[in-house]
Design a protein around this motif. Structure first.
Motif, mmCIF file in Angstrom:
data_model
loop_
_atom_site.group_PDB
_atom_site.id
_atom_site.type_symbol
_atom_site.label_atom_id
_atom_site.label_comp_id
_atom_site.label_asym_id
_atom_site.label_seq_id
_atom_site.Cartn_x
_atom_site.Cartn_y
_atom_site.Cartn_z
ATOM 1 N N PHE A 7 32.859 -66.000 36.009
ATOM 2 C CA PHE A 7 32.698 -64.589 36.733
ATOM 3 C C PHE A 7 31.294 -64.958 37.536
ATOM 4 O O PHE A 7 30.126 -65.463 36.504
ATOM 5 C CB PHE A 7 32.203 -63.645 35.469
ATOM 6 N N PRO A 8 31.050 -64.427 38.516
ATOM 7 C CA PRO A 8 30.032 -64.886 39.340
ATOM 8 C C PRO A 8 28.668 -64.613 38.873
ATOM 9 O O PRO A 8 27.849 -65.222 38.891
ATOM 10 C CB PRO A 8 30.271 -64.561 40.874
ATOM 11 N N ARG A 9 28.583 -63.420 38.777
ATOM 12 C CA ARG A 9 27.299 -62.552 38.299
ATOM 13 C C ARG A 9 27.459 -61.645 37.154
ATOM 14 O O ARG A 9 28.168 -60.713 37.144
ATOM 15 C CB ARG A 9 26.643 -61.693 39.439
ATOM 16 N N TYR A 10 26.683 -62.163 35.945
ATOM 17 C CA TYR A 10 26.951 -61.409 34.665
ATOM 18 C C TYR A 10 26.563 -59.860 35.045
ATOM 19 O O TYR A 10 27.024 -58.958 34.411
ATOM 20 C CB TYR A 10 26.059 -61.809 33.730
ATOM 21 N N GLU A 11 25.494 -59.798 35.801
ATOM 22 C CA GLU A 11 24.960 -58.208 35.897
ATOM 23 C C GLU A 11 25.851 -57.404 36.475
ATOM 24 O O GLU A 11 25.985 -55.924 36.604
ATOM 25 C CB GLU A 11 23.812 -58.390 36.718
ATOM 26 N N ASP A 12 27.095 -57.888 37.272
ATOM 27 C CA ASP A 12 28.043 -56.951 37.975
ATOM 28 C C ASP A 12 28.895 -56.294 37.034
ATOM 29 O O ASP A 12 29.839 -55.519 37.398
ATOM 30 C CB ASP A 12 28.707 -57.807 38.992
ATOM 31 N N ILE A 13 29.034 -56.762 35.533
ATOM 32 C CA ILE A 13 29.713 -55.937 34.677
ATOM 33 C C ILE A 13 29.391 -54.461 34.665
ATOM 34 O O ILE A 13 30.462 -53.541 34.465
ATOM 35 C CB ILE A 13 29.756 -56.402 33.497
ATOM 36 N N HIS A 14 28.211 -53.914 35.324
ATOM 37 C CA HIS A 14 27.730 -52.789 35.278
ATOM 38 C C HIS A 14 28.336 -52.154 36.403
ATOM 39 O O HIS A 14 28.207 -50.850 36.668
ATOM 40 C CB HIS A 14 26.443 -52.629 35.223
ATOM 41 N N VAL A 15 28.938 -52.679 37.473
ATOM 42 C CA VAL A 15 29.402 -52.172 38.632
ATOM 43 C C VAL A 15 30.800 -51.784 38.741
ATOM 44 O O VAL A 15 31.657 -52.735 38.334
ATOM 45 C CB VAL A 15 29.239 -52.990 39.756
ATOM 46 N N PRO A 16 31.226 -50.586 38.540
ATOM 47 C CA PRO A 16 32.708 -50.382 38.215
ATOM 48 C C PRO A 16 33.699 -50.929 39.303
ATOM 49 O O PRO A 16 33.183 -51.213 40.570
ATOM 50 C CB PRO A 16 32.771 -48.712 38.573
ATOM 51 N N GLY A 17 34.581 -51.485 38.481
ATOM 52 C CA GLY A 17 35.631 -52.227 39.601
ATOM 53 C C GLY A 17 35.798 -53.653 39.628
ATOM 54 O O GLY A 17 36.548 -54.451 40.052
ATOM 55 N N VAL A 18 34.220 -54.469 39.395
ATOM 56 C CA VAL A 18 34.047 -55.801 39.781
ATOM 57 C C VAL A 18 34.800 -56.588 38.675
ATOM 58 O O VAL A 18 35.460 -57.702 39.054
ATOM 59 C CB VAL A 18 32.669 -55.986 39.793
#
Length: 409
Positions: free
Chosen positions: A333-344
Motif C-alpha cells: 500500500f503506497p502510503r500508510y497515512e492514506d488509510i484515513h482518507v475514505p475510499g483509498v
C-alpha cells in the motif's frame, strides 16, 4: 406402539455402533454416511479424522489417534461426552465432500451438534490430543463472585456476560452449550442469584456483550441480547456477529488456519512498541470496510514477520506499513497515512480483484528490466516478490494436499 423417528433411530444406532466398537477393542469409531448424523446428534464433542489408506501422514497418525481414543474413553467413559472417529475418504467420498476435505489427514471438530469452522491443527501426539479434549470438555464460562471482579474482567476482542437467576435454569444450559461451541472466539462470564438481581430484569435472565476496547467508538460496543435465550441457533448467531472480530491478529500458530480460508490477507505490519497504528487500522476498517468480505483484515507483529517485510523491501524501522498478500504476490500500500482518507484503502482492495495490482506489478518488472543498463542496482525501486504467507499454508510435509491450485487474482 410409538414408532421412533428417523433421527431417534440414527441416534440409537450410533450409540450401539460406539458401544460395539469399544467392546471389541477398537477405540476409534468407524464413521460413515449412515451413522454420522447419529454420532453428531448424540455427543457433546466429536473429533473426526478424515484419512486415506495410501496417505503416509494418515498412516503415521492412525496408531496415535487410536491410542488417544482409548485413553480418552477411559477418562470420559460417559455416553454422549466425546467420540474419536475416523472416516475413510476413499470409501466415503460424499462425506468427505460434505466436510470440504482438501488434505489428508484432516481432523474436524464437532461441538454440540455443530461442525466447527476450525480444525484440530495441534501436535499429533497422545499428550496433545488428551490436553485438547480435556480443554474442550472443561467449562468455558468463568463465574464472577463480586461486582469488582466483574468490572476488572479482561474484555479482549469481546466478552459475553450472563446474569442468571440460577445455574439450573434452562436458559443457562443453552448459554453453556453456545459458550462451549465458541470458546475460541469469545470470552464468557456469568453471575448468579442475588449478586446479579440489580443487573437484570426482575425474575428474568440477561445476556450482554462488551466490545473490543482497542477500537475507538466501535459500533454496538455494548449491547443486550433480545432474542430467545433457549434457542441454541439464535444465540450462537448473535454471539458470532459480536465476537468474531473484523480485524484479527495473525501468528505462526493460526496462519495455516487463516490461509486455508482462501481469502487474501490485508496486513498491517506494526511495531509492538507502538500499538497506536493497530487502533487506527481497526477504526479505519470498522468505519469504511466493515462489510468487506473478499479479504481477511489482519495485524502482524513486524518483528515476528520481518521475513515478508524484507521481501517488500522494508524493515521493522519502516513500520507501520500495509500490504496485501494474495498467496501469489505481495503488494505494498503506497502510503500508510492514506488509510484515513475514505475510499483509498477500498480502491487498493478493488484493484486487487480487478487485476490492476497484478498488471502494475508486471509493468514495474518490465520497466526495471529496461532500465537496468542505465540505473545502478542500488537505485532501483524495491520489487514486489512472490507471496511469503503462502509458505505458512498447510504444508506438504504434514499433509497430502489435493485441489490446491489457484489462479492469480
Amino acid at each position: 406402539m410409538k414408532v421412533a423417528g428417523t433421527r431417534e433411530v440414527l441416534t440409537l444406532l450410533a450409540v450401539l455402533v460406539t458401544q460395539h466398537s469399544l467392546v471389541t477393542g477398537n477405540s476409534t469409531v468407524v464413521v460413515t454416511h449412515e451413522n454420522v448424523q447419529g454420532l453428531i446428534d448424540s455427543n457433546e464433542l466429536l473429533l473426526l479424522s478424515f484419512y486415506t489408506e495410501w496417505c503416509r501422514f494418515s498412516k503415521i497418525l492412525e496408531p496415535i489417534f487410536e491410542e488417544a481414543a482409548a485413553k480418552i474413553h477411559q477418562k470420559f467413559p460417559e455416553h454422549g461426552r466425546v467420540i474419536l472417529g475416523k472416516v475413510n475418504c476413499d470409501k466415503e467420498e460424499v462425506l468427505a465432500d460434505q466436510f470440504n476435505i482438501i488434505k489428508y489427514p484432516t481432523i474436524k471438530i464437532v461441538r454440540n451438534g455443530l461442525i466447527s469452522n476450525q480444525e484440530y491443527r495441534g501436535q499429533r501426539s497422545l499428550e496433545a490430543f488428551m490436553q485438547f479434549v480435556e480443554r474442550e470438555l472443561s467449562d468455558p464460562i468463568k463465574e464472577f463472585h463480586s461486582i469488582d471482579e466483574l468490572k476488572g474482567a479482561e474484555v479482549g476482542h469481546g466478552i459475553v456476560i450472563g446474569y442468571f437467576i440460577s445455574k439450573d435454569h434452562v436458559e443457562y444450559d443453552t448459554y453453556r452449550r453456545v459458550a462451549s461451541l465458541m470458546r475460541n472466539d469469545c470470552r464468557f462470564l456469568v453471575g448468579f442469584g442475588d449478586l446479579t438481581k440489580d443487573l437484570r430484569p426482575p425474575g428474568k435472565n440477561a445476556l450482554i456483550f462488551r466490545g473490543d476496547p482497542s477500537i475507538p467508538n466501535p459500533k454496538q460496543s455494548y449491547s443486550e441480547y433480545q432474542g430467545n435465550k433457549t434457542s441454541f441457533k439464535d444465540l450462537t448467531a448473535w454471539i458470532d456477529t459480536k465476537c468474531v472480530p473484523v480485524v484479527r491478529e495473525v501468528t505462526f500458530a493460526n496462519a495455516e488456519e487463516l490461509s486455508e480460508e482462501g481469502l487474501p490477507f490485508v496486513l498491517l505490519f506494526y511495531n509492538k512498541q507502538d500499538l497506536g497504528p493497530i487502533q487506527e487500522f481497526k477504526k479505519a476498517i470498522h468505519s469504511q470496510l466493515e462489510n468487506e468480505t473478499r479479504v481477511n483484515f489482519l495485524t502482524a507483529d513486524g518483528e515476528l514477520f520481518k521475513h515478508p517485510l524484507y521481501h517488500l523491501g522494508k524493515s521493522p524501522g519502516d513500520l507501520p506499513i500495509i500490504a496485501i498478500d494474495s498467496f501469489i504476490h505481495m503488494y505494498l500500500f503506497p502510503r500508510y497515512e492514506d488509510i484515513h482518507v475514505p475510499g483509498v484503502l477500498k480502491k487498493f482492495i478493488d484493484d486487487l480483484f480487478n487485476g490492476s495490482l497484478h498488471f502494475n506489478f508486471h509493468s514495474t518488472e518490465e520497466s526495471d528490466e529496461k532500465s537496468e543498463s542505465t540505473i545502478e542496482p542500488t537505485q532501483l525501486p524495491p520489487v514486489v516478490h512472490e507471496s511469503k504467507f503462502k509458505e505458512l499454508m498447510p504444508s506438504k510435509h504434514r499433509y497430502t494436499l489435493i485441489n490446491r491450485s489457484r489462479d492469480e487474482l
